[in-house]
Design a protein around this motif. Structure first.
Motif, short mmCIF file in Angstrom:
data_model
loop_
_atom_site.label_atom_id
_atom_site.label_comp_id
_atom_site.label_asym_id
_atom_site.label_seq_id
_atom_site.Cartn_x
_atom_site.Cartn_y
_atom_site.Cartn_z
N ARG A 13 0.21 -0.64 0.09
CA ARG A 13 -0.30 -0.13 0.21
C ARG A 13 0.43 1.00 -0.52
NH1 ARG A 13 -5.51 -0.76 1.71
NH2 ARG A 13 -6.04 -2.81 1.58
N ALA A 14 1.96 1.34 0.65
CA ALA A 14 2.73 2.65 0.87
C ALA A 14 3.38 2.06 -0.78
CB ALA A 14 3.55 2.75 1.64
N LEU A 15 3.74 1.08 -1.44
CA LEU A 15 4.85 1.00 -2.60
C LEU A 15 5.18 2.53 -3.84
CD1 LEU A 15 6.63 -0.32 -3.87
CD2 LEU A 15 4.91 -1.29 -5.17
N PRO A 16 3.02 3.37 -3.65
CA PRO A 16 3.24 4.93 -4.08
C PRO A 16 3.25 5.43 -4.01
CG PRO A 16 0.35 3.41 -4.54
CD PRO A 16 2.02 2.54 -3.66
N ILE A 17 4.11 5.88 -2.63
CA ILE A 17 4.41 6.91 -1.76
C ILE A 17 5.96 6.63 -2.61
CG2 ILE A 17 5.03 7.84 0.08
CD1 ILE A 17 1.96 6.75 1.35
N LEU A 18 6.67 5.24 -1.61
CA LEU A 18 7.73 5.18 -2.41
C LEU A 18 8.28 5.61 -3.46
CD1 LEU A 18 8.13 2.32 0.15
CD2 LEU A 18 8.73 4.85 0.20
N VAL A 19 7.71 4.85 -4.83
CA VAL A 19 8.18 5.55 -6.20
C VAL A 19 7.71 7.03 -6.45
CG1 VAL A 19 7.45 5.37 -8.65
CG2 VAL A 19 6.96 3.16 -7.15
N GLY A 20 6.46 7.89 -5.47
CA GLY A 20 6.48 8.73 -6.03
C GLY A 20 7.35 10.05 -6.08
N GLY A 21 8.09 9.41 -4.32
CA GLY A 21 8.81 9.82 -3.88
C GLY A 21 10.27 10.41 -4.19
N ALA A 22 10.46 8.80 -5.00
CA ALA A 22 11.39 9.24 -5.77
C ALA A 22 11.88 9.82 -6.57
CB ALA A 22 12.16 7.57 -5.49
N SER A 23 10.66 9.45 -7.09
CA SER A 23 10.45 10.49 -8.84
C SER A 23 10.80 11.69 -8.36
CB SER A 23 8.99 10.17 -9.63
OG SER A 23 9.20 8.96 -9.51
N SER B 240 12.41 21.87 -18.84
CA SER B 240 10.83 22.32 -18.10
C SER B 240 9.76 21.74 -18.25
CB SER B 240 10.67 23.46 -18.35
OG SER B 240 11.91 24.62 -17.62
N ARG B 241 9.27 21.56 -19.43
CA ARG B 241 7.82 20.82 -19.55
C ARG B 241 7.82 19.34 -19.14
NH1 ARG B 241 8.41 24.00 -24.67
NH2 ARG B 241 8.56 21.76 -25.56
N ALA B 242 9.23 18.80 -19.17
CA ALA B 242 9.26 17.25 -18.64
C ALA B 242 9.16 17.19 -16.89
CB ALA B 242 10.37 16.17 -19.52
N ASP B 243 9.73 18.18 -16.69
CA ASP B 243 9.44 17.95 -15.58
C ASP B 243 8.71 18.44 -15.08
OD1 ASP B 243 12.58 17.56 -15.51
OD2 ASP B 243 13.02 19.79 -15.85
N ILE B 244 7.59 19.67 -15.35
CA ILE B 244 6.13 18.96 -14.59
C ILE B 244 5.94 18.27 -15.11
CG2 ILE B 244 4.44 20.82 -15.33
CD1 ILE B 244 6.34 22.79 -16.25
N LEU B 245 5.68 17.64 -15.59
CA LEU B 245 4.98 16.56 -15.75
C LEU B 245 4.93 15.11 -14.70
CD1 LEU B 245 4.76 15.92 -20.24
CD2 LEU B 245 3.61 16.55 -18.74
N THR B 246 6.58 15.04 -15.21
CA THR B 246 6.81 14.41 -14.07
C THR B 246 6.89 14.90 -12.29
OG1 THR B 246 9.07 13.50 -14.76
CG2 THR B 246 9.06 13.46 -12.87
N VAL C 294 3.37 13.09 -8.10
CA VAL C 294 2.33 13.67 -6.72
C VAL C 294 1.05 13.03 -6.88
CG1 VAL C 294 0.45 15.67 -5.94
CG2 VAL C 294 3.12 16.46 -6.66
N THR C 295 0.67 12.24 -8.12
CA THR C 295 -0.24 11.26 -8.04
C THR C 295 -0.10 10.14 -7.90
OG1 THR C 295 -0.80 12.31 -10.41
CG2 THR C 295 -2.01 10.35 -9.80
N ASP C 296 1.29 9.42 -7.52
CA ASP C 296 1.60 8.34 -7.36
C ASP C 296 1.14 8.54 -5.39
OD1 ASP C 296 1.75 7.00 -9.23
OD2 ASP C 296 3.81 7.04 -9.33
N LEU D 251 -1.42 7.51 -0.28
CA LEU D 251 -1.86 8.05 0.98
C LEU D 251 -3.27 7.41 1.50
CD1 LEU D 251 -0.88 11.67 1.04
CD2 LEU D 251 0.30 9.82 2.81
N VAL D 252 -4.00 6.99 -0.55
CA VAL D 252 -5.65 6.83 -0.24
C VAL D 252 -5.40 5.33 0.05
CG1 VAL D 252 -7.62 6.80 -1.74
CG2 VAL D 252 -6.59 8.11 -2.29
N TRP D 253 -4.64 4.69 -0.37
CA TRP D 253 -4.28 2.96 -0.23
C TRP D 253 -4.36 2.86 1.40
CZ3 TRP D 253 -1.14 0.13 -4.74
CH2 TRP D 253 -2.21 0.23 -5.84
N LEU D 254 -3.55 3.56 1.88
CA LEU D 254 -3.10 3.24 3.07
C LEU D 254 -4.18 3.31 3.74
CD1 LEU D 254 1.02 4.90 3.97
CD2 LEU D 254 -0.05 2.48 3.96
N SER D 255 -5.49 4.80 4.24
CA SER D 255 -6.17 5.14 4.29
C SER D 255 -7.43 4.24 3.99
CB SER D 255 -6.51 6.46 4.14
OG SER D 255 -6.73 6.22 3.04
N ILE D 256 -7.31 3.63 3.48
CA ILE D 256 -8.74 2.55 3.22
C ILE D 256 -8.34 1.02 3.37
CG2 ILE D 256 -10.38 2.14 0.97
CD1 ILE D 256 -10.42 4.69 -0.33
#
Length: 281
Positions: A63-73, A97-103, A108-110, A115-120
């Motif tokens: 459940r915390a894996l998306p947080i780890l991937v998003g934080g690492a990215s 700059s455009r690529a960085d914004i998308l990343t 942030v989405t990850d 956070l949703v996975w951990l709360s539910i």
């Protein structure tokens, strides 16, 4: 002189050789393919079971894996921005700059998904101990063969399902009340089934009119439970199973959503068997 007889080739097998000495024919190609398919499917099934077991045993980590991937990215983007010498202010005309914004948006989405996975988390449903008293009243008109059939039904339901209470009403009479029943506030004895009053209720009429099994997976959510004063107050699940055109079986369970689809289908077949037996008694 006579020419010596030609010696038979020992590698060849005579036509009239016994069946036990004949070499076995090679397996057909289709059989080999089937064996290979079965071995492949078995290996895939074992791999799926292993993955499922690993996920169940590491639920919090998954459940915390998306947080780890998003934080690492997110950290990787910031480090790349600092090390590459690109200006900290984003420039819309710069492809970097455009690529960085998308990343950053994906990171942030990850993180939010994690956070949703951990709360539910799925709620664990456990059996409860029915509050009541054990009882086993039997109608005096029930024949010995029908009684054996009813007791077999009770033993089968308690052994294979979450059933804790069973009431069989047939022909306008309560043929059997067994298991845990509600306790009377006056004397503490089991509350007997008033068959006539029960048959006037909406639960009975609805089940008999539809001639279909009615499954109340969470009995606490149904106001019609007041029509069942003979069941323990904390009965969790209920099945109303019509028995032909003359009766109904009330099956109470100790677990919310404790009766599976297979249980429901099996109970329907038992009702047909009971109808054939009770109609002869």
């Amino acid at each position: 002189g006579d020419e010596p007889a030609e010696k038979p080739d020992p590698r060849s097998t005579p036509i009239d050789a016994p069946a036990g000495l004949r070499p076995a024919p090679p397996p057909p190609a289709a059989s080999l393919r089937n064996r290979g398919d079965r071995a492949c499917s078995s290996a895939m099934r074992q791999r799926q079971e292993w993955v499922g077991d690993w996920v169940r045993s590491n639920d919090t980590l998954v459940r915390a894996l998306p947080i780890l991937v998003g934080g690492a990215s997110l950290l990787a983007v910031l480090l790349n921005r600092a090390v590459s010498g690109i200006a900290a202010v984003s420039d819309a005309s710069s492809s970097q700059s455009r690529a960085d914004i998308l990343t950053l948006a994906l990171s942030v989405t990850d993180i939010l998904a994690g956070l949703v996975w951990l709360s539910i988390r799925p709620k664990t449903i456990s059996p409860v101990v029915p509050r009541g008293v054990d009882c086993k009243p039997v109608d005096a008109d029930v024949s010995s063969s029908a009684l054996r059939e009813l007791l077999w039904t009770w033993d089968s339901l308690t052994a294979a399902t979450c059933c804790k209470s069973l009431v069989v009403v047939y022909g306008g009479n309560c043929k059997l009340q067994i298991g845990v029943a509600a306790a009377s506030p006056e004397d503490g004895n089991a509350v007997n089934v008033d068959a006539q009053k029960f048959m006037q209720g909406s639960l009975y009429k609805s089940a008999m009119e539809s001639k279909k099994q009615s499954y109340l997976a969470n009995l606490a959510l149904y106001p019609g439970r007041t029509e069942l004063p003979f069941l323990p107050a904390n009965t969790q699940a209920l099945i109303l199973q019509p028995i032909g055109d003359k009766g109904i079986a009330v099956i109470g369970g100790d677990t919310i959503r404790g009766f599976t689809n297979l249980d429901q289908a099996w109970i329907g077949m038992i009702a047909d068997k009971l109808d054939a037996t009770l109609s002869k008694s």
